[in-house]
Write a protein that holds these residues in place. Structure first.
Motif, PDB file in Angstrom:
ATOM      1  N   ALA A  22     -33.891  -4.522   7.197  1.00 62.60           N
ATOM      2  CA  ALA A  22     -34.789  -3.873   7.381  1.00 62.60           C
ATOM      3  C   ALA A  22     -34.878  -3.968   5.950  1.00 62.60           C
ATOM      4  O   ALA A  22     -36.225  -3.899   4.815  1.00 62.60           O
ATOM      5  N   ALA A  23     -33.487  -3.770   5.079  1.00 61.70           N
ATOM      6  CA  ALA A  23     -33.630  -3.636   3.368  1.00 61.70           C
ATOM      7  C   ALA A  23     -33.316  -5.060   2.998  1.00 61.70           C
ATOM      8  O   ALA A  23     -34.592  -5.235   2.100  1.00 61.70           O
ATOM      9  N   VAL A  39     -36.010  -7.549   4.440  1.00 63.71           N
ATOM     10  CA  VAL A  39     -37.844  -7.376   4.823  1.00 63.71           C
ATOM     11  C   VAL A  39     -37.970  -6.544   3.103  1.00 63.71           C
ATOM     12  O   VAL A  39     -39.064  -6.806   3.026  1.00 63.71           O
ATOM     13  N   LYS A  40     -37.355  -5.721   2.851  1.00 59.89           N
ATOM     14  CA  LYS A  40     -38.080  -4.412   1.929  1.00 59.89           C
ATOM     15  C   LYS A  40     -38.017  -5.554   0.973  1.00 59.89           C
ATOM     16  O   LYS A  40     -38.730  -5.027  -0.522  1.00 59.89           O
ATOM     17  N   GLU A  41     -36.842  -6.084   0.200  1.00 63.38           N
ATOM     18  CA  GLU A  41     -36.704  -6.560  -0.700  1.00 63.38           C
ATOM     19  C   GLU A  41     -38.198  -7.516  -1.041  1.00 63.38           C
ATOM     20  O   GLU A  41     -38.043  -7.527  -2.087  1.00 63.38           O
ATOM     21  N   LEU A  42     -37.803  -8.747   0.152  1.00 63.52           N
ATOM     22  CA  LEU A  42     -39.284  -9.936   0.153  1.00 63.52           C
ATOM     23  C   LEU A  42     -40.190  -8.847   0.026  1.00 63.52           C
ATOM     24  O   LEU A  42     -41.583  -9.613  -0.648  1.00 63.52           O
ATOM     25  N   LEU A  43     -40.778  -8.147   0.013  1.00 67.64           N
ATOM     26  CA  LEU A  43     -42.127  -7.250   0.162  1.00 67.64           C
ATOM     27  C   LEU A  43     -42.526  -6.409  -1.161  1.00 67.64           C
ATOM     28  O   LEU A  43     -43.120  -6.322  -1.192  1.00 67.64           O
ATOM     29  N   VAL A  44     -41.690  -6.852  -1.740  1.00 67.31           N
ATOM     30  CA  VAL A  44     -41.373  -5.009  -3.281  1.00 67.31           C
ATOM     31  C   VAL A  44     -42.771  -5.337  -3.982  1.00 67.31           C
ATOM     32  O   VAL A  44     -43.262  -4.501  -4.324  1.00 67.31           O
ATOM     33  N   ASP A  45     -43.379  -6.879  -3.482  1.00 63.79           N
ATOM     34  CA  ASP A  45     -44.502  -7.120  -4.736  1.00 63.79           C
ATOM     35  C   ASP A  45     -45.944  -6.543  -4.058  1.00 63.79           C
ATOM     36  O   ASP A  45     -46.678  -6.342  -4.272  1.00 63.79           O
ATOM     37  N   CYS A  46     -45.511  -6.151  -2.635  1.00 64.77           N
ATOM     38  CA  CYS A  46     -46.983  -6.407  -1.628  1.00 64.77           C
ATOM     39  C   CYS A  46     -47.505  -4.511  -1.747  1.00 64.77           C
ATOM     40  O   CYS A  46     -46.603  -4.027  -1.979  1.00 64.77           O
ATOM     41  N   TYR A  47     -48.685  -4.322  -2.384  1.00 65.32           N
ATOM     42  CA  TYR A  47     -49.336  -3.684  -2.348  1.00 65.32           C
ATOM     43  C   TYR A  47     -49.646  -2.611  -0.902  1.00 65.32           C
ATOM     44  O   TYR A  47     -49.796  -1.881  -1.190  1.00 65.32           O
ATOM     45  N   MET A  53     -26.504 -10.274  11.635  1.00 62.94           N
ATOM     46  CA  MET A  53     -27.146  -8.811  10.920  1.00 62.94           C
ATOM     47  C   MET A  53     -27.507  -7.996  11.630  1.00 62.94           C
ATOM     48  O   MET A  53     -28.222  -8.151  12.749  1.00 62.94           O
ATOM     49  N   GLU A  54     -27.327  -6.820  10.846  1.00 62.82           N
ATOM     50  CA  GLU A  54     -27.168  -5.618  11.729  1.00 62.82           C
ATOM     51  C   GLU A  54     -28.675  -5.002  11.235  1.00 62.82           C
ATOM     52  O   GLU A  54     -29.552  -5.484  10.315  1.00 62.82           O
ATOM     53  N   SER A  55     -29.871  -4.016  11.593  1.00 68.64           N
ATOM     54  CA  SER A  55     -31.173  -3.975  12.147  1.00 68.64           C
ATOM     55  C   SER A  55     -31.018  -3.591  10.294  1.00 68.64           C
ATOM     56  O   SER A  55     -32.270  -3.710  10.041  1.00 68.64           O
ATOM     57  N   ASP A  56     -30.777  -2.322  10.233  1.00 69.04           N
ATOM     58  CA  ASP A  56     -30.490  -1.581   8.004  1.00 69.04           C
ATOM     59  C   ASP A  56     -30.705  -2.549   7.685  1.00 69.04           C
ATOM     60  O   ASP A  56     -31.122  -3.049   6.574  1.00 69.04           O
ATOM     61  N   ASP A  57     -30.233  -4.271   7.582  1.00 64.95           N
ATOM     62  CA  ASP A  57     -29.589  -4.704   6.822  1.00 64.95           C
ATOM     63  C   ASP A  57     -31.094  -5.780   6.923  1.00 64.95           C
ATOM     64  O   ASP A  57     -31.420  -6.130   5.551  1.00 64.95           O
TER      65      ASP A  57
END
Length: 44
Positions: free
Chosen positions: A7-8, A10-18, A1-5
């Motif tokens: 990062a995307a 992880v961002k999805e997983l942390l979408v509810d993080c304030y 898995m590429e670094s950009d993939d």
């Protein structure tokens, strides 16, 4: 898995993080890259 993939994903997983996540994601990806280098077998 590429670094950009990664990062995307992880961002999805942390979408509810304030809290800000950019620094966390960057550090996490750096650690993953370091672990991959350590686990790559050396050719003789």
């Amino acid at each position: 898995m590429e670094s950009d993939d990664r990062a995307a994903r992880v961002k999805e997983l942390l979408v509810d993080c304030y809290k800000p996540t950019e620094a966390f994601i960057s550090g996490l990806l750096d650690k993953i890259r370091g672990m991959q280098k350590l686990s790559t077998p050396q050719k003789k």
